[in-house]
Design a protein around this motif. Sequence first.
Motif, PDB file in Angstrom:
ATOM      1  N   ARG A 226      34.007  71.643  73.242  1.00 41.05           N
ATOM      2  CA  ARG A 226      34.278  70.196  73.224  1.00 41.05           C
ATOM      3  C   ARG A 226      33.077  69.446  72.630  1.00 41.05           C
ATOM      4  NH1 ARG A 226      34.102  65.778  77.265  1.00 41.05           N
ATOM      5  NH2 ARG A 226      32.751  67.097  78.507  1.00 41.05           N
TER       6      ARG A 226
ATOM      7  N   THR B  82      32.976  69.980  68.930  1.00 40.09           N
ATOM      8  CA  THR B  82      33.997  69.169  68.237  1.00 40.09           C
ATOM      9  C   THR B  82      33.518  67.721  68.119  1.00 40.09           C
ATOM     10  OG1 THR B  82      35.602  70.543  69.384  1.00 40.09           O
ATOM     11  CG2 THR B  82      36.470  68.634  68.213  1.00 40.09           C
ATOM     12  N   ILE B  83      32.906  67.213  69.189  1.00 35.57           N
ATOM     13  CA  ILE B  83      32.394  65.835  69.154  1.00 35.57           C
ATOM     14  C   ILE B  83      31.322  65.713  68.066  1.00 35.57           C
ATOM     15  CG2 ILE B  83      31.054  64.121  70.460  1.00 35.57           C
ATOM     16  CD1 ILE B  83      32.459  65.293  73.021  1.00 35.57           C
TER      17      ILE B  83
ATOM     18  N   ASN C 118      32.899  65.802  64.588  1.00 36.13           N
ATOM     19  CA  ASN C 118      33.545  64.532  64.223  1.00 36.13           C
ATOM     20  C   ASN C 118      32.514  63.457  63.895  1.00 36.13           C
ATOM     21  OD1 ASN C 118      36.376  64.747  64.137  1.00 36.13           O
ATOM     22  ND2 ASN C 118      36.428  65.005  66.360  1.00 36.13           N
ATOM     23  N   LYS C 119      31.358  63.541  64.526  1.00 37.37           N
ATOM     24  CA  LYS C 119      30.313  62.559  64.241  1.00 37.37           C
ATOM     25  C   LYS C 119      29.662  62.834  62.881  1.00 37.37           C
ATOM     26  CE  LYS C 119      28.077  62.881  68.275  1.00 37.37           C
ATOM     27  NZ  LYS C 119      26.912  62.781  69.167  1.00 37.37           N
TER      28      LYS C 119
ATOM     29  N   ILE D 284      30.714  64.708  60.250  1.00 33.36           N
ATOM     30  CA  ILE D 284      31.506  64.906  59.030  1.00 33.36           C
ATOM     31  C   ILE D 284      31.422  63.699  58.090  1.00 33.36           C
ATOM     32  CG2 ILE D 284      33.726  64.118  60.046  1.00 33.36           C
ATOM     33  CD1 ILE D 284      34.570  66.891  58.282  1.00 33.36           C
ATOM     34  N   GLY D 285      31.290  62.520  58.647  1.00 35.26           N
ATOM     35  CA  GLY D 285      31.240  61.340  57.783  1.00 35.26           C
ATOM     36  C   GLY D 285      29.833  60.797  57.590  1.00 35.26           C
ATOM     37  N   TYR D 286      28.830  61.528  58.066  1.00 33.06           N
ATOM     38  CA  TYR D 286      27.463  61.014  57.968  1.00 33.06           C
ATOM     39  C   TYR D 286      26.778  61.599  56.741  1.00 33.06           C
ATOM     40  CZ  TYR D 286      22.877  59.404  59.435  1.00 33.06           C
ATOM     41  OH  TYR D 286      21.656  58.765  59.473  1.00 33.06           O
TER      42      TYR D 286
ATOM     43  N   ASN E 262      20.511  56.374  64.867  1.00 30.35           N
ATOM     44  CA  ASN E 262      21.825  55.790  64.571  1.00 30.35           C
ATOM     45  C   ASN E 262      22.675  55.703  65.821  1.00 30.35           C
ATOM     46  OD1 ASN E 262      22.491  54.856  62.038  1.00 30.35           O
ATOM     47  ND2 ASN E 262      22.468  56.924  61.187  1.00 30.35           N
ATOM     48  N   GLU E 263      22.690  56.776  66.565  1.00 31.27           N
ATOM     49  CA  GLU E 263      23.550  56.816  67.755  1.00 31.27           C
ATOM     50  C   GLU E 263      23.049  55.838  68.816  1.00 31.27           C
ATOM     51  OE1 GLU E 263      24.344  60.758  69.142  1.00 31.27           O
ATOM     52  OE2 GLU E 263      24.989  61.439  67.171  1.00 31.27           O
TER      53      GLU E 263
ATOM     54  N   ASN F  71      23.553  52.064  67.579  1.00 27.39           N
ATOM     55  CA  ASN F  71      24.946  51.615  67.552  1.00 27.39           C
ATOM     56  C   ASN F  71      25.648  51.707  68.905  1.00 27.39           C
ATOM     57  OD1 ASN F  71      25.258  50.925  64.705  1.00 27.39           O
ATOM     58  ND2 ASN F  71      24.860  53.101  64.349  1.00 27.39           N
TER      59      ASN F  71
ATOM     60  N   PHE G 289      26.265  54.221  70.650  1.00 27.55           N
ATOM     61  CA  PHE G 289      27.170  55.362  70.801  1.00 27.55           C
ATOM     62  C   PHE G 289      26.945  56.078  72.135  1.00 27.55           C
ATOM     63  CE2 PHE G 289      28.186  59.825  70.555  1.00 27.55           C
ATOM     64  CZ  PHE G 289      29.516  59.773  70.178  1.00 27.55           C
TER      65      PHE G 289
ATOM     66  N   MET H 210      28.657  54.268  74.859  1.00 31.54           N
ATOM     67  CA  MET H 210      30.106  54.481  74.815  1.00 31.54           C
ATOM     68  C   MET H 210      30.453  55.883  75.335  1.00 31.54           C
ATOM     69  SD  MET H 210      32.702  56.054  73.051  1.00 31.54           S
ATOM     70  CE  MET H 210      32.187  56.461  71.383  1.00 31.54           C
ATOM     71  N   ALA H 211      29.647  56.875  74.909  1.00 29.27           N
ATOM     72  CA  ALA H 211      29.937  58.257  75.301  1.00 29.27           C
ATOM     73  C   ALA H 211      29.833  58.433  76.817  1.00 29.27           C
ATOM     74  CB  ALA H 211      28.991  59.214  74.575  1.00 29.27           C
TER      75      ALA H 211
ATOM     76  N   LYS I  16      30.375  45.110  74.092  1.00 31.66           N
ATOM     77  CA  LYS I  16      30.858  45.076  72.712  1.00 31.66           C
ATOM     78  C   LYS I  16      31.299  46.481  72.337  1.00 31.66           C
ATOM     79  CE  LYS I  16      26.321  45.703  70.531  1.00 31.66           C
ATOM     80  NZ  LYS I  16      26.434  46.829  69.642  1.00 31.66           N
TER      81      LYS I  16
ATOM     82  N   ASN J  32      31.261  49.921  70.868  1.00 35.67           N
ATOM     83  CA  ASN J  32      30.164  50.744  70.367  1.00 35.67           C
ATOM     84  C   ASN J  32      30.723  51.955  69.624  1.00 35.67           C
ATOM     85  OD1 ASN J  32      27.895  49.300  71.548  1.00 35.67           O
ATOM     86  ND2 ASN J  32      28.763  49.918  73.500  1.00 35.67           N
ATOM     87  N   PHE J  33      30.707  51.864  68.313  1.00 37.97           N
ATOM     88  CA  PHE J  33      31.219  52.977  67.505  1.00 37.97           C
ATOM     89  C   PHE J  33      30.244  53.271  66.374  1.00 37.97           C
ATOM     90  CE2 PHE J  33      35.103  51.018  69.245  1.00 37.97           C
ATOM     91  CZ  PHE J  33      35.614  52.123  69.917  1.00 37.97           C
ATOM     92  N   LEU J  34      30.429  54.448  65.759  1.00 37.48           N
ATOM     93  CA  LEU J  34      29.556  54.804  64.642  1.00 37.48           C
ATOM     94  C   LEU J  34      30.076  54.109  63.384  1.00 37.48           C
ATOM     95  CD1 LEU J  34      28.996  58.552  65.530  1.00 37.48           C
ATOM     96  CD2 LEU J  34      27.403  56.659  65.791  1.00 37.48           C
TER      97      LEU J  34
ATOM     98  N   TYR K  52      29.658  54.385  60.206  1.00 32.95           N
ATOM     99  CA  TYR K  52      29.997  55.117  58.981  1.00 32.95           C
ATOM    100  C   TYR K  52      31.267  55.966  59.131  1.00 32.95           C
ATOM    101  CZ  TYR K  52      27.292  58.468  61.696  1.00 32.95           C
ATOM    102  OH  TYR K  52      26.821  59.254  62.708  1.00 32.95           O
ATOM    103  N   LEU K  53      31.878  55.908  60.289  1.00 37.90           N
ATOM    104  CA  LEU K  53      33.124  56.664  60.498  1.00 37.90           C
ATOM    105  C   LEU K  53      34.317  55.709  60.503  1.00 37.90           C
ATOM    106  CD1 LEU K  53      32.145  59.135  63.390  1.00 37.90           C
ATOM    107  CD2 LEU K  53      32.170  59.568  60.932  1.00 37.90           C
TER     108      LEU K  53
ATOM    109  N   ARG L 158      38.591  58.148  63.244  1.00 37.56           N
ATOM    110  CA  ARG L 158      37.638  59.222  63.563  1.00 37.56           C
ATOM    111  C   ARG L 158      36.850  58.860  64.833  1.00 37.56           C
ATOM    112  NH1 ARG L 158      37.256  64.393  61.876  1.00 37.56           N
ATOM    113  NH2 ARG L 158      37.695  63.732  59.764  1.00 37.56           N
TER     114      ARG L 158
ATOM    115  N   ILE M  71      36.638  60.899  68.542  1.00 33.79           N
ATOM    116  CA  ILE M  71      35.451  61.243  69.339  1.00 33.79           C
ATOM    117  C   ILE M  71      35.667  60.828  70.798  1.00 33.79           C
ATOM    118  CG2 ILE M  71      32.986  60.733  69.671  1.00 33.79           C
ATOM    119  CD1 ILE M  71      32.786  60.481  66.612  1.00 33.79           C
TER     120      ILE M  71
ATOM    121  N   ASP N  99      38.002  63.173  72.391  1.00 34.86           N
ATOM    122  CA  ASP N  99      37.323  64.448  72.700  1.00 34.86           C
ATOM    123  C   ASP N  99      36.497  64.310  73.977  1.00 34.86           C
ATOM    124  OD1 ASP N  99      38.269  65.883  70.526  1.00 34.86           O
ATOM    125  OD2 ASP N  99      36.645  65.216  69.213  1.00 34.86           O
ATOM    126  N   ILE N 100      35.792  63.195  74.085  1.00 35.47           N
ATOM    127  CA  ILE N 100      34.954  62.989  75.280  1.00 35.47           C
ATOM    128  C   ILE N 100      35.839  62.937  76.522  1.00 35.47           C
ATOM    129  CG2 ILE N 100      33.461  61.324  76.487  1.00 35.47           C
ATOM    130  CD1 ILE N 100      32.379  60.534  73.687  1.00 35.47           C
TER     131      ILE N 100
END
Lengths: 256, 298
Positions: free
Chosen positions: A3, A6-7, A10-11, A13-15, A85-86, A89, A91, A94-95, B82, B84-86, B88-89, B93, B97, B100-101
Amino acid sequence: MRRILTIEYNKLIGYRAFWVLPGIYAILMLLFFRIFTRLDMIQVNGERVPIESILRMEKVWHYLTWFAGFFHYLFIALIILLIGNEMRNGFWRMAVTSGLRRVDLLTGKWLVMGILSLFSTAIVLLVGYLAAGFAPVDIPDTAFPLQLATLFFLQAFCYIQFGLTAGIWLERTGLGILLVLLYAMAGEPLIGYFLPTAIKEWLPLNVFASLIPNPVLEDVGLGTSAITTGLALTRSAVWLALLGGLAWLKVRNTDL
Amino acid sequence: MNIILKTENLSKRYGAIQALDGLSLSIPRGSVYGILGPNGSGKTTALGIILGAIRANSGSWSWFGDEPGPEHLRKVGSLLEKPNFLPYLTGERNLKIVADIRGTGYDSIEPALVKTGIYDRRKSNFHTYSLGMKQRLGLAAALLGDPEVLVLDEPTNGLDPQGIYDVRQLIMDEARCGRTVILASHILDEVEKVCTHVAVLSKGKLLAQGTTAELLKSADVIEIAADNLDKLQSVLEKNTLVKKIVRNGNILELTVDPATPMERITEPVARAGLSATHLLRRATKLESRFLDLIKGDN
C-alpha cells in the motif's frame, strides 16, 4: 508495504524532478566515462602521465564506484525536493488525517531511497561494463563486483538519508539543498580541521565517503582513507540509525 | 445516546498563545455538529487534534468509543482548513492517493467527483484549479469510501454562491443518509441552516454547546418603546425578569427568558402610567446569541 509503495508510486509518477534528476545522473555518468576512457594522459601533481600507469584498470570497479559517489548529491537534492514539496503542500497533513500512520510517511521515503540507491548502483554497473568495452587498455577483471556494489548501494542510501533528515528538519527545499551542499563542501572540512583526528573520523560524510576509499590516493602512493571499510561500515550504521531517529523524532512530534 | 466523538479537556498551546483550553465535547451519531467561533477561536486546532495532525498538550479524545488511531481516521472523511494535494498531479491521481491511504479502492472516486461537480476537470493538474475547484476536490476526497463521519473545516471557503448552496445541500444530503457531520465555521448563517447541534468557541474555550434549538431558545428579545423612554427604562430596570436592556435609538431591546410571558413585562409598564408605542417579541437568531456569548467572554 504494498500500500505504501502504491502511494509513493502515485505520488512520483507525475513528479518531473523524480525522472529528470536520475536521468541527469545516468547521462553524466555515461558521458564522463565515455570521455575518461578515451584519454591517453592524465595530470597528476602537475605532471602528465599515461593513464594506464595511474588508472590500473583491474581496479575499474573501485574507480567507478568511488567516482560515482560524487553524484550522490543529485539524489540528496531529489529527496529534499520530495520532502519539501510534500510538507509545503500540506500533503503530510492530508495523509495523516486520512489515516496514514506517521511512521508510514517515513517508511515510504525509505522505500524511495532504496529504489534510488538501487538505481544509482545499477547505473554504476552498467557504466562499468560499457567502460570496459571502450577502455584503451584491457580490463582483466570485469566480473560482477558484489562487494563494491553493496558498499556503493549502502553509501548512496546513507547519503540520501542525510538529505532526508536535513529536508525534514529544514522543511524548505532551496535552503535544505544549499545548506547540505555548504556543509559537504565547507562545513564538515572546516569542523574537521578543528577537531582531533579520532573525532573528525566520526563526521558523517567523512564516514560515508570512507565506505569506498579513494583509489587515486592508493595508486599515487599517498595512502588510503583513514578508516578501514569495516570501521566505516559500523560507523555508517550508527549514523544511519541516528539520522533515521532524528527524522522520526521530527515527524512524530511535529504539528502538521 | 451513541457518541461518535468525545473530547475531554483538550488543550493546546502555541508558545504564549493558548489555542485550546480544556475543550470537552460529545458529538452524537447522526448529528450535524457545528463548531462555531470567530477566527482564532481554536476550531481548526480542535479538529487538527482529533484528526491526528496536531499534538495536544493535554486532554484525551475517543473515536467511536475507542482510543483514537489511524484505523478510525480511515472511517472519517475530512477537509481540514484547506485542501492539501500535490499540485503537479491531476485531481484524479490525488484522489487515488487518498483512496490508497484509506484503503477504499478506486471505485468511489468517480461518484465523489460527480457529486462535487468536478468530474470534468479530473484530468487537470491540481495547480490549475481555481480556489472553488480545489475546495470541491477536497470535499470529493472527504467523501471517498463512504465514511461514517465527515469533518469539514470551513467547507464553503472560496466557493461562489452556487457552490455554497451546493455544499450545504451536500451536507444535508449526507446527514439525511445518517452520516455524522462535524462542521467548523465562522459563518453563522451556514451553521444555523445545516446544524442540529452547535458548540461555540472563543479564545480556545467552550462557551456553550447543545442542540441548535436549545441554544436559540435560551433567550428572546423584546423591543419596546414609549414617549418617555427614560422612565420606561427605569421601570424595566426594576423588573427582575429582564436580563439585559440595550437602548437602540428610540427603542429598548430587552433580553428575557423565552418562557417569560409578555404580560409580566407590559403590566408593570402600564401600572407606571406608560403606554407602549412599539412592542415586538422576536426569537434570538444564532447571530445575536453568538455575539452575546462572545461579548460575555470578552
